[in-house]
Design a protein around this motif. Structure first.
Motif, mmCIF file in Angstrom:
data_model
loop_
_atom_site.group_PDB
_atom_site.id
_atom_site.type_symbol
_atom_site.label_atom_id
_atom_site.label_comp_id
_atom_site.label_asym_id
_atom_site.label_seq_id
_atom_site.Cartn_x
_atom_site.Cartn_y
_atom_site.Cartn_z
ATOM 1 N N LEU A 189 40.325 33.025 44.918
ATOM 2 C CA LEU A 189 40.159 31.779 44.153
ATOM 3 C C LEU A 189 41.498 31.279 43.620
ATOM 4 N N ARG A 190 42.304 32.177 43.100
ATOM 5 C CA ARG A 190 43.609 31.753 42.575
ATOM 6 C C ARG A 190 44.519 31.245 43.701
ATOM 7 N N ALA A 191 44.398 31.849 44.883
ATOM 8 C CA ALA A 191 45.180 31.369 46.024
ATOM 9 C C ALA A 191 44.715 29.976 46.452
ATOM 10 N N LEU A 192 43.416 29.780 46.514
ATOM 11 C CA LEU A 192 42.890 28.479 46.918
ATOM 12 C C LEU A 192 43.301 27.383 45.938
ATOM 13 N N ALA A 193 43.385 27.716 44.662
ATOM 14 C CA ALA A 193 43.801 26.726 43.670
ATOM 15 C C ALA A 193 45.215 26.230 43.940
ATOM 16 N N ARG A 194 46.034 27.040 44.585
ATOM 17 C CA ARG A 194 47.405 26.651 44.924
ATOM 18 C C ARG A 194 47.448 25.748 46.158
ATOM 19 N N LEU A 195 46.297 25.549 46.811
ATOM 20 C CA LEU A 195 46.245 24.747 48.036
ATOM 21 C C LEU A 195 45.385 23.510 47.841
ATOM 22 N N GLN A 201 37.375 23.698 52.706
ATOM 23 C CA GLN A 201 36.227 24.108 51.913
ATOM 24 C C GLN A 201 36.116 25.621 52.059
ATOM 25 N N ALA A 202 35.437 26.267 51.132
ATOM 26 C CA ALA A 202 35.362 27.730 51.176
ATOM 27 C C ALA A 202 33.983 28.202 50.737
ATOM 28 N N VAL A 203 33.557 29.306 51.346
ATOM 29 C CA VAL A 203 32.306 29.975 50.981
ATOM 30 C C VAL A 203 32.589 31.453 50.792
ATOM 31 N N VAL A 204 32.113 32.008 49.694
ATOM 32 C CA VAL A 204 32.153 33.447 49.460
ATOM 33 C C VAL A 204 30.721 33.945 49.593
ATOM 34 N N LEU A 226 37.670 24.399 41.083
ATOM 35 C CA LEU A 226 37.264 24.652 42.473
ATOM 36 C C LEU A 226 35.759 24.550 42.688
ATOM 37 N N SER A 227 34.999 24.252 41.669
ATOM 38 C CA SER A 227 33.546 24.309 41.788
ATOM 39 C C SER A 227 33.000 23.392 42.872
ATOM 40 N N ASP A 228 33.678 22.283 43.150
ATOM 41 C CA ASP A 228 33.203 21.346 44.174
ATOM 42 C C ASP A 228 33.650 21.736 45.575
ATOM 43 N N ARG A 229 34.562 22.709 45.683
ATOM 44 C CA ARG A 229 35.108 23.055 47.003
ATOM 45 C C ARG A 229 34.805 24.492 47.418
ATOM 46 N N VAL A 230 34.416 25.327 46.465
ATOM 47 C CA VAL A 230 34.125 26.731 46.753
ATOM 48 C C VAL A 230 32.675 27.007 46.381
ATOM 49 N N ARG A 231 31.939 27.581 47.323
ATOM 50 C CA ARG A 231 30.549 27.948 47.055
ATOM 51 C C ARG A 231 30.439 29.461 46.999
ATOM 52 N N LEU A 232 30.062 29.980 45.838
ATOM 53 C CA LEU A 232 29.765 31.403 45.690
ATOM 54 C C LEU A 232 28.306 31.570 46.088
ATOM 55 N N ALA A 233 28.092 31.910 47.360
ATOM 56 C CA ALA A 233 26.768 31.792 47.963
ATOM 57 C C ALA A 233 25.848 32.962 47.647
ATOM 58 N N GLY A 234 26.384 34.044 47.100
ATOM 59 C CA GLY A 234 25.549 35.214 46.879
ATOM 60 C C GLY A 234 25.167 35.862 48.191
ATOM 61 N N GLY A 291 45.627 38.629 62.652
ATOM 62 C CA GLY A 291 45.596 38.412 61.216
ATOM 63 C C GLY A 291 46.961 38.346 60.583
ATOM 64 N N ILE A 292 46.990 37.856 59.358
ATOM 65 C CA ILE A 292 48.164 37.888 58.494
ATOM 66 C C ILE A 292 47.786 38.725 57.281
ATOM 67 N N LEU A 293 48.530 39.793 57.039
ATOM 68 C CA LEU A 293 48.238 40.689 55.928
ATOM 69 C C LEU A 293 49.355 40.592 54.893
ATOM 70 N N VAL A 294 48.960 40.464 53.641
ATOM 71 C CA VAL A 294 49.904 40.324 52.541
ATOM 72 C C VAL A 294 49.630 41.429 51.524
ATOM 73 N N PRO A 295 50.528 41.632 50.560
ATOM 74 C CA PRO A 295 50.255 42.649 49.536
ATOM 75 C C PRO A 295 49.004 42.302 48.738
ATOM 76 N N PRO A 296 48.251 43.305 48.290
ATOM 77 C CA PRO A 296 47.085 43.027 47.449
ATOM 78 C C PRO A 296 47.501 42.493 46.076
ATOM 79 N N ASP A 297 46.582 41.815 45.424
ATOM 80 C CA ASP A 297 46.802 41.278 44.076
ATOM 81 C C ASP A 297 47.979 40.318 44.005
ATOM 82 N N ASP A 298 48.181 39.512 45.048
ATOM 83 C CA ASP A 298 49.292 38.565 45.093
ATOM 84 C C ASP A 298 48.766 37.197 45.535
ATOM 85 N N PRO A 299 48.240 36.385 44.598
ATOM 86 C CA PRO A 299 47.684 35.083 44.980
ATOM 87 C C PRO A 299 48.690 34.163 45.659
ATOM 88 N N ASP A 300 49.969 34.231 45.248
ATOM 89 C CA ASP A 300 50.977 33.370 45.873
ATOM 90 C C ASP A 300 51.138 33.707 47.353
#
Length: 353
Positions: A189-195, A201-204, A226-234, A291-300
């Motif tokens: 979510l924090r990464a998407l906020a930077r974009l 659009q995104a679905v979890v 992000l509420s209008d662009r990300v759906r936490l679908a359960g 894939g592209i793999l980045v360090p964990p816990d790094d939203p940037d």
């Protein structure tokens, strides 16, 4: 001729939609398809933090399994059992360790230490140990002192999936994983906020297993706009989940740790480029070029990886092709069951497993 049989002890609801439960379900089905009579032994849902009642129930159920019937015990229970429960069994034990319990994210130090000591001691009682990945095997050797010849990697299988050319517009970024700290949806979510300046659009998709964490994710999405662009679908199942995979352009899971990660195999089976984290078994599971793999816990860093694919259609297409080729080459569940059947057959014959 004595019928080949086995028991499979699993805590909680076998129909739960997580990678571990999917693995257990498909393994039971696969072993039965190989003509082994498998009895599902349900254990209480409180594992790996068992109530006294669930521990007593487990002791009774496991002690009742006869000595000529090997029992596979799922790691959620195996790693948290009282030693007396396992000592009271006569059946040969095969431990199934999806990932060590002490490696779950966000644990207090004293809880992590308790789980480590319990799981390490319990694994000594197993005739053999099954793991889903070479990564987990290496952890058990290096951190738990398990001899390598007592461990077998039984990689999860994958079903063939269609690859649809018609994709969602704007591009759909799909994350599949239960809502809990380890899955890193907060990082996503924090990464998407930077974009926010790009179309997407995104679905979890994933059940809110940890209700407190799920509530935090909902609040965070609102705070980040992000509420209008990300759906936490359960929880999403069956055709609905398949439709999400088919229409997505990017699979993104900002996980903090995975012992394997069946969802990565699923993403490759659907030919999706993957953005995830360089942690646990992820580098061994996500195929080169897919894939592209980045360090964990790094939203940037996660945002930069997503931007690379959103901004470069050629790179996106090349990674999708690499993912699809890797997905087509993945083994099926019959192969997984065959590996485990080989271990059970050796136990049946009284041979070292």
């Amino acid at each position: 001729m004595t019928a080949r049989r086995a028991a499979f002890a699993v805590p909680g609801d076998l129909a739960t939609l997580t990678g571990g439960y999917i693995y257990d379900t498909r393994l039971i089905e696969g072993l039965r398809d190989l003509d082994r009579a498998v009895t599902h032994v349900p254990l209480g849902p409180s594992f790996p933090d068992p109530t006294p009642a669930d521990m007593r129930d487990a002791a009774e159920r496991l002690a009742a399994i006869p000595p000529d019937c090997p029992v596979i015990i799922d790691g959620l229970a195996m790693g948290a059992m009282d030693d007396a429960v396992l000592a009271g069994m006569s059946a040969p034990i095969v431990a199934l360790v999806h990932h060590p319990l002490a490696f779950e994210g966000g644990l207090p130090p004293e809880r992590r230490d308790h789980l480590y000591r319990t799981e390490r001691g319990n694994l000594d009682r197993a005739a053999h140990i099954l793991v889903p990945s070479p990564h987990v095997a290496s952890l058990l050797v290096s951190d738990y002192g398990v001899a390598g010849d007592r461990i077998t990697v039984a990689r999860p299988g994958t079903d063939p999936r269609p690859r649809r050319s018609a994709k969602a517009d704007p591009p759909l970024i799909l994350a599949v994983g239960i809502q809990m700290h380890r899955k890193g949806h907060d990082v996503l979510l924090r990464a998407l906020a930077r974009l926010s300046d790009r179309p997407w659009q995104a679905v979890v998709a994933g059940a809110p297993i940890d209700t407190a964490h799920a509530g935090m994710l909902t609040r965070l999405a609102g705070e980040l706009g992000l509420s209008d662009r990300v759906r936490l679908a359960g929880r999403v199942t069956g055709e609905a989940l398949a439709s999400l995979y088919e229409s997505a352009q990017i699979f993104a899971l900002a996980t903090r740790y995975e012992g394997h990660g069946i969802v990565f195999d699923e993403a490759m089976a659907y030919g999706l480029p993957i953005v995830s984290c360089d942690t646990g078994a992820v580098p061994d599971t996500v195929a080169p070029g897919a894939g592209i793999l980045v360090p964990p816990d790094d939203p940037d860093a996660f945002a930069r990886a997503l931007a690379t694919l959103l901004d470069d259609p050629a790179r996106l297409a090349a990674m999708a092709d690499a993912s699809a080729r890797a997905g087509a080459a993945l083994p099926g569940w019959t192969a997984t069951a065959g590996v485990v059947e080989g271990i059970l057959s050796r136990i049946d014959a009284g041979m070292p497993a």
